[in-house]
Write a protein that holds these residues in place. Structure first.
Motif, PDB file in Angstrom:
ATOM      1  N   ARG A  58       0.841  -1.206   0.000  1.00 11.48           N
ATOM      2  CA  ARG A  58       0.000   0.000   0.000  1.00 11.48           C
ATOM      3  C   ARG A  58       0.872   1.250   0.000  1.00 11.48           C
ATOM      4  O   ARG A  58       0.627   2.208  -0.743  1.00 11.48           O
ATOM      5  N   LEU A  59       1.908   1.243   0.825  1.00  7.78           N
ATOM      6  CA  LEU A  59       2.813   2.390   0.875  1.00  7.78           C
ATOM      7  C   LEU A  59       3.469   2.636  -0.482  1.00  7.78           C
ATOM      8  O   LEU A  59       3.623   3.785  -0.906  1.00  7.78           O
ATOM      9  N   ALA A  60       3.843   1.562  -1.165  1.00  9.95           N
ATOM     10  CA  ALA A  60       4.483   1.696  -2.476  1.00  9.95           C
ATOM     11  C   ALA A  60       3.531   2.327  -3.496  1.00  9.95           C
ATOM     12  O   ALA A  60       3.974   2.978  -4.440  1.00  9.95           O
ATOM     13  N   ASP A  68      -6.748   6.093   4.649  1.00 12.64           N
ATOM     14  CA  ASP A  68      -8.180   6.348   4.472  1.00 12.64           C
ATOM     15  C   ASP A  68      -8.618   6.178   3.016  1.00 12.64           C
ATOM     16  O   ASP A  68      -9.689   5.637   2.739  1.00 12.64           O
ATOM     17  N   VAL A  69      -7.765   6.583   2.095  1.00  7.26           N
ATOM     18  CA  VAL A  69      -8.073   6.435   0.673  1.00  7.26           C
ATOM     19  C   VAL A  69      -8.096   4.955   0.299  1.00  7.26           C
ATOM     20  O   VAL A  69      -9.011   4.477  -0.374  1.00  7.26           O
ATOM     21  N   PHE A  70      -7.093   4.220   0.757  1.00  6.44           N
ATOM     22  CA  PHE A  70      -7.032   2.796   0.438  1.00  6.44           C
ATOM     23  C   PHE A  70      -8.200   2.040   1.072  1.00  6.44           C
ATOM     24  O   PHE A  70      -8.790   1.159   0.440  1.00  6.44           O
ATOM     25  N   ALA A  71      -8.537   2.371   2.301  1.00 11.11           N
ATOM     26  CA  ALA A  71      -9.655   1.706   2.979  1.00 11.11           C
ATOM     27  C   ALA A  71     -10.940   1.890   2.184  1.00 11.11           C
ATOM     28  O   ALA A  71     -11.703   0.933   1.997  1.00 11.11           O
ATOM     29  N   ARG A  72     -11.177   3.095   1.688  1.00  9.96           N
ATOM     30  CA  ARG A  72     -12.370   3.331   0.856  1.00  9.96           C
ATOM     31  C   ARG A  72     -12.330   2.483  -0.405  1.00  9.96           C
ATOM     32  O   ARG A  72     -13.328   1.887  -0.796  1.00  9.96           O
ATOM     33  N   GLU A  73     -11.171   2.437  -1.048  1.00  8.83           N
ATOM     34  CA  GLU A  73     -11.015   1.631  -2.268  1.00  8.83           C
ATOM     35  C   GLU A  73     -11.306   0.154  -1.997  1.00  8.83           C
ATOM     36  O   GLU A  73     -11.872  -0.540  -2.828  1.00  8.83           O
ATOM     37  N   PHE A  85      -7.362  -8.136  -2.971  1.00 16.28           N
ATOM     38  CA  PHE A  85      -7.994  -7.852  -4.253  1.00 16.28           C
ATOM     39  C   PHE A  85      -7.713  -6.413  -4.678  1.00 16.28           C
ATOM     40  O   PHE A  85      -7.376  -6.146  -5.840  1.00 16.28           O
ATOM     41  N   THR A  86      -7.818  -5.487  -3.754  1.00 19.13           N
ATOM     42  CA  THR A  86      -7.602  -4.074  -4.070  1.00 19.13           C
ATOM     43  C   THR A  86      -6.153  -3.808  -4.439  1.00 19.13           C
ATOM     44  O   THR A  86      -5.872  -3.056  -5.387  1.00 19.13           O
ATOM     45  N   LEU A  87      -5.220  -4.423  -3.738  1.00 14.95           N
ATOM     46  CA  LEU A  87      -3.806  -4.260  -4.083  1.00 14.95           C
ATOM     47  C   LEU A  87      -3.532  -4.771  -5.495  1.00 14.95           C
ATOM     48  O   LEU A  87      -2.858  -4.101  -6.280  1.00 14.95           O
ATOM     49  N   GLU A  88      -4.049  -5.946  -5.808  1.00 22.93           N
ATOM     50  CA  GLU A  88      -3.845  -6.510  -7.151  1.00 22.93           C
ATOM     51  C   GLU A  88      -4.422  -5.571  -8.218  1.00 22.93           C
ATOM     52  O   GLU A  88      -3.783  -5.311  -9.238  1.00 22.93           O
ATOM     53  N   ARG A  89      -5.623  -5.062  -7.973  1.00 28.19           N
ATOM     54  CA  ARG A  89      -6.285  -4.173  -8.932  1.00 28.19           C
ATOM     55  C   ARG A  89      -5.494  -2.883  -9.132  1.00 28.19           C
ATOM     56  O   ARG A  89      -5.265  -2.453 -10.264  1.00 28.19           O
ATOM     57  N   LEU A  90      -5.057  -2.277  -8.026  1.00 29.45           N
ATOM     58  CA  LEU A  90      -4.337  -1.002  -8.130  1.00 29.45           C
ATOM     59  C   LEU A  90      -2.923  -1.182  -8.671  1.00 29.45           C
ATOM     60  O   LEU A  90      -2.419  -0.294  -9.368  1.00 29.45           O
ATOM     61  N   GLU A  91      -2.293  -2.294  -8.366  1.00 28.98           N
ATOM     62  CA  GLU A  91      -0.945  -2.526  -8.905  1.00 28.98           C
ATOM     63  C   GLU A  91      -0.985  -2.805 -10.405  1.00 28.98           C
ATOM     64  O   GLU A  91      -0.036  -2.489 -11.121  1.00 28.98           O
ATOM     65  N   ALA A  92      -2.084  -3.368 -10.884  1.00 27.55           N
ATOM     66  CA  ALA A  92      -2.227  -3.623 -12.317  1.00 27.55           C
ATOM     67  C   ALA A  92      -2.448  -2.317 -13.082  1.00 27.55           C
ATOM     68  O   ALA A  92      -2.090  -2.213 -14.259  1.00 27.55           O
ATOM     69  N   ASN A  93      -3.017  -1.334 -12.411  1.00 28.75           N
ATOM     70  CA  ASN A  93      -3.282  -0.024 -13.014  1.00 28.75           C
ATOM     71  C   ASN A  93      -2.946   1.029 -11.955  1.00 28.75           C
ATOM     72  O   ASN A  93      -3.842   1.583 -11.321  1.00 28.75           O
ATOM     73  N   PRO A  94      -1.648   1.296 -11.742  1.00 32.33           N
ATOM     74  CA  PRO A  94      -1.217   2.140 -10.620  1.00 32.33           C
ATOM     75  C   PRO A  94      -1.795   3.550 -10.643  1.00 32.33           C
ATOM     76  O   PRO A  94      -1.931   4.157 -11.704  1.00 32.33           O
ATOM     77  N   PRO A  95      -2.132   4.047  -9.449  1.00 29.72           N
ATOM     78  CA  PRO A  95      -2.607   5.423  -9.350  1.00 29.72           C
ATOM     79  C   PRO A  95      -1.454   6.401  -9.576  1.00 29.72           C
ATOM     80  O   PRO A  95      -0.276   6.029  -9.459  1.00 29.72           O
ATOM     81  N   ALA A  96      -1.784   7.623  -9.875  1.00 26.22           N
ATOM     82  CA  ALA A  96      -0.757   8.653 -10.114  1.00 26.22           C
ATOM     83  C   ALA A  96       0.084   8.901  -8.868  1.00 26.22           C
ATOM     84  O   ALA A  96       1.197   9.397  -8.954  1.00 26.22           O
ATOM     85  N   SER A  97      -0.424   8.500  -7.698  1.00 29.65           N
ATOM     86  CA  SER A  97       0.304   8.718  -6.444  1.00 29.65           C
ATOM     87  C   SER A  97       1.494   7.778  -6.280  1.00 29.65           C
ATOM     88  O   SER A  97       2.360   8.012  -5.447  1.00 29.65           O
ATOM     89  N   GLN A  98       1.547   6.705  -7.089  1.00 31.86           N
ATOM     90  CA  GLN A  98       2.653   5.750  -6.945  1.00 31.86           C
ATOM     91  C   GLN A  98       3.960   6.409  -7.353  1.00 31.86           C
ATOM     92  O   GLN A  98       4.057   7.053  -8.390  1.00 31.86           O
ATOM     93  N   LYS A  99       4.962   6.229  -6.512  1.00 32.60           N
ATOM     94  CA  LYS A  99       6.272   6.807  -6.774  1.00 32.60           C
ATOM     95  C   LYS A  99       7.244   5.692  -7.113  1.00 32.60           C
ATOM     96  O   LYS A  99       7.389   4.746  -6.354  1.00 32.60           O
ATOM     97  N   VAL A 100       7.892   5.803  -8.255  1.00 31.38           N
ATOM     98  CA  VAL A 100       8.862   4.814  -8.683  1.00 31.38           C
ATOM     99  C   VAL A 100      10.248   5.435  -8.545  1.00 31.38           C
ATOM    100  O   VAL A 100      10.505   6.497  -9.089  1.00 31.38           O
ATOM    101  N   VAL A 101      11.126   4.739  -7.829  1.00 33.70           N
ATOM    102  CA  VAL A 101      12.492   5.221  -7.638  1.00 33.70           C
ATOM    103  C   VAL A 101      13.437   4.177  -8.215  1.00 33.70           C
ATOM    104  O   VAL A 101      13.379   3.006  -7.873  1.00 33.70           O
ATOM    105  N   ASN A 102      14.302   4.608  -9.111  1.00 33.20           N
ATOM    106  CA  ASN A 102      15.294   3.678  -9.714  1.00 33.20           C
ATOM    107  C   ASN A 102      16.655   3.928  -9.135  1.00 33.20           C
ATOM    108  O   ASN A 102      17.048   4.962  -8.807  1.00 33.20           O
TER     109      ASN A 102
END
Length: 79
Positions: free
Chosen positions: A19-21, A27-32, A62-79
């Motif tokens: 979820r953090l990733a 609160d947003v994730f709980a609603r989702e 289920f929600t993690l799988e759904r959101l990881e398949a189509n990540p929200p704009a809030s996801q931060k990717v660090v390389n």
């Protein structure tokens, strides 16, 4: 990466990190996920030797799988 679909085999601390990733506040994730904020907090704070609510685990997974398949704009990717 494949994660267990069986709610009995979920790892609450791992789901918390996932979820953090995604960059989502609890609160947003709980609603989702369709759970209360308190249910999410209890689930994510579960120790490995404690039992957890299987329905909450199922919804979170289920929600993690759904959101990881189509990540929200809030996801931060660090390389």
């Amino acid at each position: 990466m494949t994660f267990p679909t069986d709610p009995n085999r979920r790892q609450p601390k791992g789901d918390h990190n996932r979820r953090l990733a995604l960059g989502l506040e609890p609160d947003v994730f709980a609603r989702e996920a369709g759970v209360t904020l308190e249910q999410l907090r209890q689930y994510e704070l579960t120790s490995p030797d404690q039992d957890f609510d299987l329905e909450v685990a199922r919804r979170v997974g289920f929600t993690l799988e759904r959101l990881e398949a189509n990540p929200p704009a809030s996801q931060k990717v660090v390389n």
